[in-house]
Enzyme design. Structure first.
Site, PDB file in Angstrom:
ATOM      1  N   SER A  65       0.985  -1.493  -0.072  1.00 45.53           N
ATOM      2  CA  SER A  65      -0.078  -0.063   0.014  1.00 45.53           C
ATOM      3  C   SER A  65       0.809   1.255  -0.112  1.00 45.53           C
ATOM      4  O   SER A  65       0.535   2.291  -0.648  1.00 45.53           O
ATOM      5  CB  SER A  65      -0.871  -0.123   1.088  1.00 45.53           C
ATOM      6  OG  SER A  65      -1.965  -0.954   1.123  1.00 45.53           O
ATOM      7  N   HIS A 126       7.970  -4.157   4.973  1.00 45.02           N
ATOM      8  CA  HIS A 126       8.400  -3.033   6.031  1.00 45.02           C
ATOM      9  C   HIS A 126       9.659  -3.314   6.197  1.00 45.02           C
ATOM     10  O   HIS A 126      10.241  -2.216   6.860  1.00 45.02           O
ATOM     11  CB  HIS A 126       7.841  -3.540   7.375  1.00 45.02           C
ATOM     12  CG  HIS A 126       6.122  -3.303   7.235  1.00 45.02           C
ATOM     13  ND1 HIS A 126       5.629  -2.191   7.975  1.00 45.02           N
ATOM     14  CD2 HIS A 126       5.115  -4.019   6.819  1.00 45.02           C
ATOM     15  CE1 HIS A 126       4.446  -2.182   7.558  1.00 45.02           C
ATOM     16  NE2 HIS A 126       4.048  -3.328   7.114  1.00 45.02           N
ATOM     17  N   ASP A 157       3.027 -10.420   5.403  1.00 47.69           N
ATOM     18  CA  ASP A 157       3.727 -10.577   4.238  1.00 47.69           C
ATOM     19  C   ASP A 157       4.497 -11.683   3.967  1.00 47.69           C
ATOM     20  O   ASP A 157       5.157 -11.767   2.867  1.00 47.69           O
ATOM     21  CB  ASP A 157       4.663  -8.953   4.196  1.00 47.69           C
ATOM     22  CG  ASP A 157       3.813  -7.932   4.510  1.00 47.69           C
ATOM     23  OD1 ASP A 157       2.709  -7.737   4.086  1.00 47.69           O
ATOM     24  OD2 ASP A 157       4.090  -7.057   5.373  1.00 47.69           O
ATOM     25  N   ASP A 263       4.692   3.683   8.710  1.00 49.75           N
ATOM     26  CA  ASP A 263       3.428   3.698   9.475  1.00 49.75           C
ATOM     27  C   ASP A 263       3.332   2.848  10.561  1.00 49.75           C
ATOM     28  O   ASP A 263       2.369   3.093  11.643  1.00 49.75           O
ATOM     29  CB  ASP A 263       2.138   3.562   8.432  1.00 49.75           C
ATOM     30  CG  ASP A 263       2.333   2.033   7.577  1.00 49.75           C
ATOM     31  OD1 ASP A 263       3.523   1.372   7.788  1.00 49.75           O
ATOM     32  OD2 ASP A 263       1.305   1.594   7.378  1.00 49.75           O
ATOM     33  N   ARG A 264       3.803   1.581  10.568  1.00 50.21           N
ATOM     34  CA  ARG A 264       3.886   0.813  11.694  1.00 50.21           C
ATOM     35  C   ARG A 264       5.220   0.891  12.439  1.00 50.21           C
ATOM     36  O   ARG A 264       5.270   0.047  13.394  1.00 50.21           O
ATOM     37  CB  ARG A 264       3.664  -0.663  11.125  1.00 50.21           C
ATOM     38  CG  ARG A 264       2.560  -1.003  10.648  1.00 50.21           C
ATOM     39  CD  ARG A 264       2.061  -2.413  10.316  1.00 50.21           C
ATOM     40  NE  ARG A 264       0.689  -2.541   9.822  1.00 50.21           N
ATOM     41  CZ  ARG A 264      -0.348  -2.744  10.580  1.00 50.21           C
ATOM     42  NH1 ARG A 264      -0.414  -2.540  12.054  1.00 50.21           N
ATOM     43  NH2 ARG A 264      -1.612  -2.797  10.010  1.00 50.21           N
ATOM     44  N   HIS A 407      -5.470 -10.054   4.551  1.00 50.57           N
ATOM     45  CA  HIS A 407      -4.537 -10.280   5.467  1.00 50.57           C
ATOM     46  C   HIS A 407      -4.877 -11.440   6.623  1.00 50.57           C
ATOM     47  O   HIS A 407      -3.929 -12.003   7.214  1.00 50.57           O
ATOM     48  CB  HIS A 407      -3.910  -9.070   6.048  1.00 50.57           C
ATOM     49  CG  HIS A 407      -2.879  -8.424   5.040  1.00 50.57           C
ATOM     50  ND1 HIS A 407      -1.858  -8.996   4.575  1.00 50.57           N
ATOM     51  CD2 HIS A 407      -2.903  -7.006   4.751  1.00 50.57           C
ATOM     52  CE1 HIS A 407      -1.208  -8.061   4.000  1.00 50.57           C
ATOM     53  NE2 HIS A 407      -1.760  -6.698   4.224  1.00 50.57           N
ATOM     54  N   HIS A 445      -2.250  -2.639  -5.253  1.00 49.63           N
ATOM     55  CA  HIS A 445      -1.629  -4.331  -5.273  1.00 49.63           C
ATOM     56  C   HIS A 445      -2.612  -5.252  -5.079  1.00 49.63           C
ATOM     57  O   HIS A 445      -3.881  -4.982  -4.786  1.00 49.63           O
ATOM     58  CB  HIS A 445      -0.352  -4.411  -3.992  1.00 49.63           C
ATOM     59  CG  HIS A 445      -1.201  -4.108  -2.811  1.00 49.63           C
ATOM     60  ND1 HIS A 445      -1.985  -5.033  -1.879  1.00 49.63           N
ATOM     61  CD2 HIS A 445      -1.298  -3.015  -1.775  1.00 49.63           C
ATOM     62  CE1 HIS A 445      -2.238  -4.679  -0.796  1.00 49.63           C
ATOM     63  NE2 HIS A 445      -2.013  -3.390  -0.813  1.00 49.63           N
ATOM     64  N   HIS A 462       0.538 -10.206   0.475  1.00 49.22           N
ATOM     65  CA  HIS A 462       0.121  -9.503  -0.831  1.00 49.22           C
ATOM     66  C   HIS A 462       0.293 -10.435  -1.961  1.00 49.22           C
ATOM     67  O   HIS A 462       1.340 -11.430  -1.779  1.00 49.22           O
ATOM     68  CB  HIS A 462       0.837  -8.014  -1.033  1.00 49.22           C
ATOM     69  CG  HIS A 462       0.488  -7.216  -0.001  1.00 49.22           C
ATOM     70  ND1 HIS A 462       1.404  -5.821   0.313  1.00 49.22           N
ATOM     71  CD2 HIS A 462      -0.545  -6.985   0.870  1.00 49.22           C
ATOM     72  CE1 HIS A 462       0.495  -5.333   1.200  1.00 49.22           C
ATOM     73  NE2 HIS A 462      -0.508  -5.816   1.477  1.00 49.22           N
TER      74      HIS A 462
END
Length: 514
Positions: A65, A126, A157, A263-264, A407, A445, A462
């Site tokens: 994303s 990530h 992932d 973001d995480r 997910h 995606h 993904h």
């Protein structure tokens, strides 16, 4: 012939909506989605590359994303942090990085420990294990005597029980380098929250600072016990390794967070570094010798970063703003950063004339398979209200369900998620057309079009599949869409809006006159 400029132009992103010719274990195919099927049958459509080199990632690397929205908003293929950092390792410039060298020198001088924390994965979304290995080797060269690794398990992932293999690879690599030990094993569910679920972050933080959790003699024993208790990688409860002497974060220690995606990484970083932290009561607040983020997680943190952000001139939002047009970004919490921060090239600041609407994601469930509709109906209600206002020329909307429910690996829930989104897309299309507008419907995606792997086990990651793009514009019924890449969406939107494409945008409009 001059084509009338319709407004608003809406970019509708169905996050995780990919193309898979195999219908088995394919939530997109299995779901009852009459509106999306009708759109594909009635309007121009094509395929968009959303992974690998098409989005500035290594060959074969699945999209995500962050990368997807960055490419869409930039209107060009953006060289991603994963590729950028890996290339620096190949070229040996990584080992001369100023901020990394500085924190390692600070640890040597304080006679403290160097803590390396991040997602232990080769998923490339990530983090990447090769970056961790390079950091350990760099620490060896710098004379650091103790390196403690806080391994966050993936399972989203990557396959749900691939963590044991990654830990074994890490242990072998540490043996080869001659430095480092695994200090904690923690599922990303706890350490990498992004929705202010501080009770999760607290468990990860206390494991790293106080050694709170079950003790194991080895990382292999820690992960084996988690599996025995039914915990897959993502949900491994914090546990520390080392028996009587856990490798905790103490005064004088240094930390490097080797995740490159922002973001995480924000919440746990804030927990270690913020002086006015209020997420939970910290029993222990180590006075660190230094803390380095691999990339910029939040400009307001003011923390050292090894790889500062690159800038991208003439983004879609900027071009629309300079043209004096009004734009809206709307999503629920899980994807809000993507339609704002990432879409704007990694900048928190909105452009002039850019409004934002955040709809909270559900907090009453631990995982979204328990509520596959998420907040899509509320997002749709808010979208329709803004369309009716007549204020906006461009609207960027994200539906999170196909990705976030995908997910979980629960196929029935992913099917329900697609059916929810189908109904919501139908409402959005009707509203935009009734207002005199047009739409591009696409994805960033793939994900939920593959809900099982080759062995039939749940697939939670993904995919590298292409994604659809549909043009819904009553004034362009004779237009054909060519196949392209995510970077081509911004030039297409600008053409629909009657705005010239800037030179910095190397993407090309997908519109092909018949």
């Amino acid at each position: 012939m001059t084509v009338e400029i319709r407004r608003p132009v809406a970019l509708v992103i169905l996050d995780g909506w990919g193309i898979n010719p195999v219908c088995e274990h394919n939530a997109v195919c299995q779901a009852d989605t009459p509106r999306l099927r009708a759109l594909l049958e009635s309007w121009p459509h094509a395929r968009i590359g959303a992974s690998g080199r098409d989005v500035g990632l290594p060959d074969g690397q699945m999209g995500n994303s962050e990368v997807g929205h960055l490419n869409i908003g930039a209107g060009r293929t953006v060289y991603q942090d994963l590729t950028r950092i890996s290339l620096s390792i190949e070229e040996d410039t990584f080992f001369e990085n100023t901020e990394l060298r500085k924190v390692m020198q600070q640890v040597v001088e304080s006679q403290g420990k160097l803590h390396l924390m991040g997602l232990l994965s080769d998923g490339g979304v990530h983090s990447h294990m090769e970056h961790l290995y390079a950091l350990v080797e760099m620490a060896r060269r710098a004379g650091v005597e103790q390196v403690c690794i806080h391994a966050f398990m993936d399972g989203r992932d990557t396959p749900p029980q691939s963590g044991a293999g990654y830990l074994a690879q890490l242990e072998d690599k540490l043996q080869d380098i001659g430095l480092g030990r695994v200090a904690t094993v923690i599922g990303r569910y706890w350490a990498m929250d992004r929705d202010n679920r501080w009770e999760r972050v607290e468990k990860a933080y206390r494991a790293m600072t106080e050694g709170v959790g079950t003790s194991f003699e080895s990382s292999a024993a820690a992960i084996a016990d988690a599996y025995a208790q039914g915990q897959t990688d993502e949900f491994v409860e914090p546990r520390f390794v080392g028996g009587e002497k856990p490798c905790t974060v103490d005064d004088g220690d240094g930390m490097i967070f080797f995740n490159f995606r922002a973001d995480r990484a924000r919440e746990i970083t804030r927990t270690f570094t913020s002086s006015d932290f209020s997420g939970f009561s910290r029993e222990k607040t180590p006075r660190l010798a230094g803390y380095v983020c691999l990339t910029e997680y939040d400009a307001s943190f003011g923390l050292p970063m090894a790889f500062p952000p690159e800038t991208y001139p003439e983004l879609l939002g900027e071009v629309v703003s300079r043209a004096g047009r009004k734009q809206l970004r709307i999503a629920e919490t899980e994807k809000y950063a993507h339609v704002t921060f990432f879409f704007n090239g990694g900048s928190e600041e909105p452009f002039d004339g850019e409004d934002r609407v955040l709809i909270p994601s559900p907090k009453e469930v631990a995982t979204y398979d328990l509520k596959p509709e998420m907040s899509a109906p509320a997002v749709t209600d808010a979208m329709l209200e803004r369309v009716a206002s007549g204020r906006y020329d461009l609207i960027v909307l994200n539906f999170a369900n196909p990705d976030m429910v995908g997910h979980t690996g629960v196929e029935s829930a992913a099917i329900a998620a697609m059916e929810t989104v189908d109904a919501c897309v139908g409402r959005v299309v009707d509203a935009v057309l009734n207002a005199g507008g047009s739409l591009l419907i696409t994805a960033d995606h793939g994900n939920c079009e593959q809900m099982a792997d080759a062995k039939g086990a749940p697939h939670t990651a993904h995919t590298s599949n292409p994604v659809p793009v549909i043009l819904v514009d009553p004034d362009r019924t004779g237009v054909k869409l060519r196949n392209g890449i995510l970077a081509d969406l911004a030039p297409t939107l600008l053409e629909l809006m009657g705005i010239d494409k800037p030179a910095a945008m190397t993407g090309r409009s997908l519109l092909e006159p018949s």
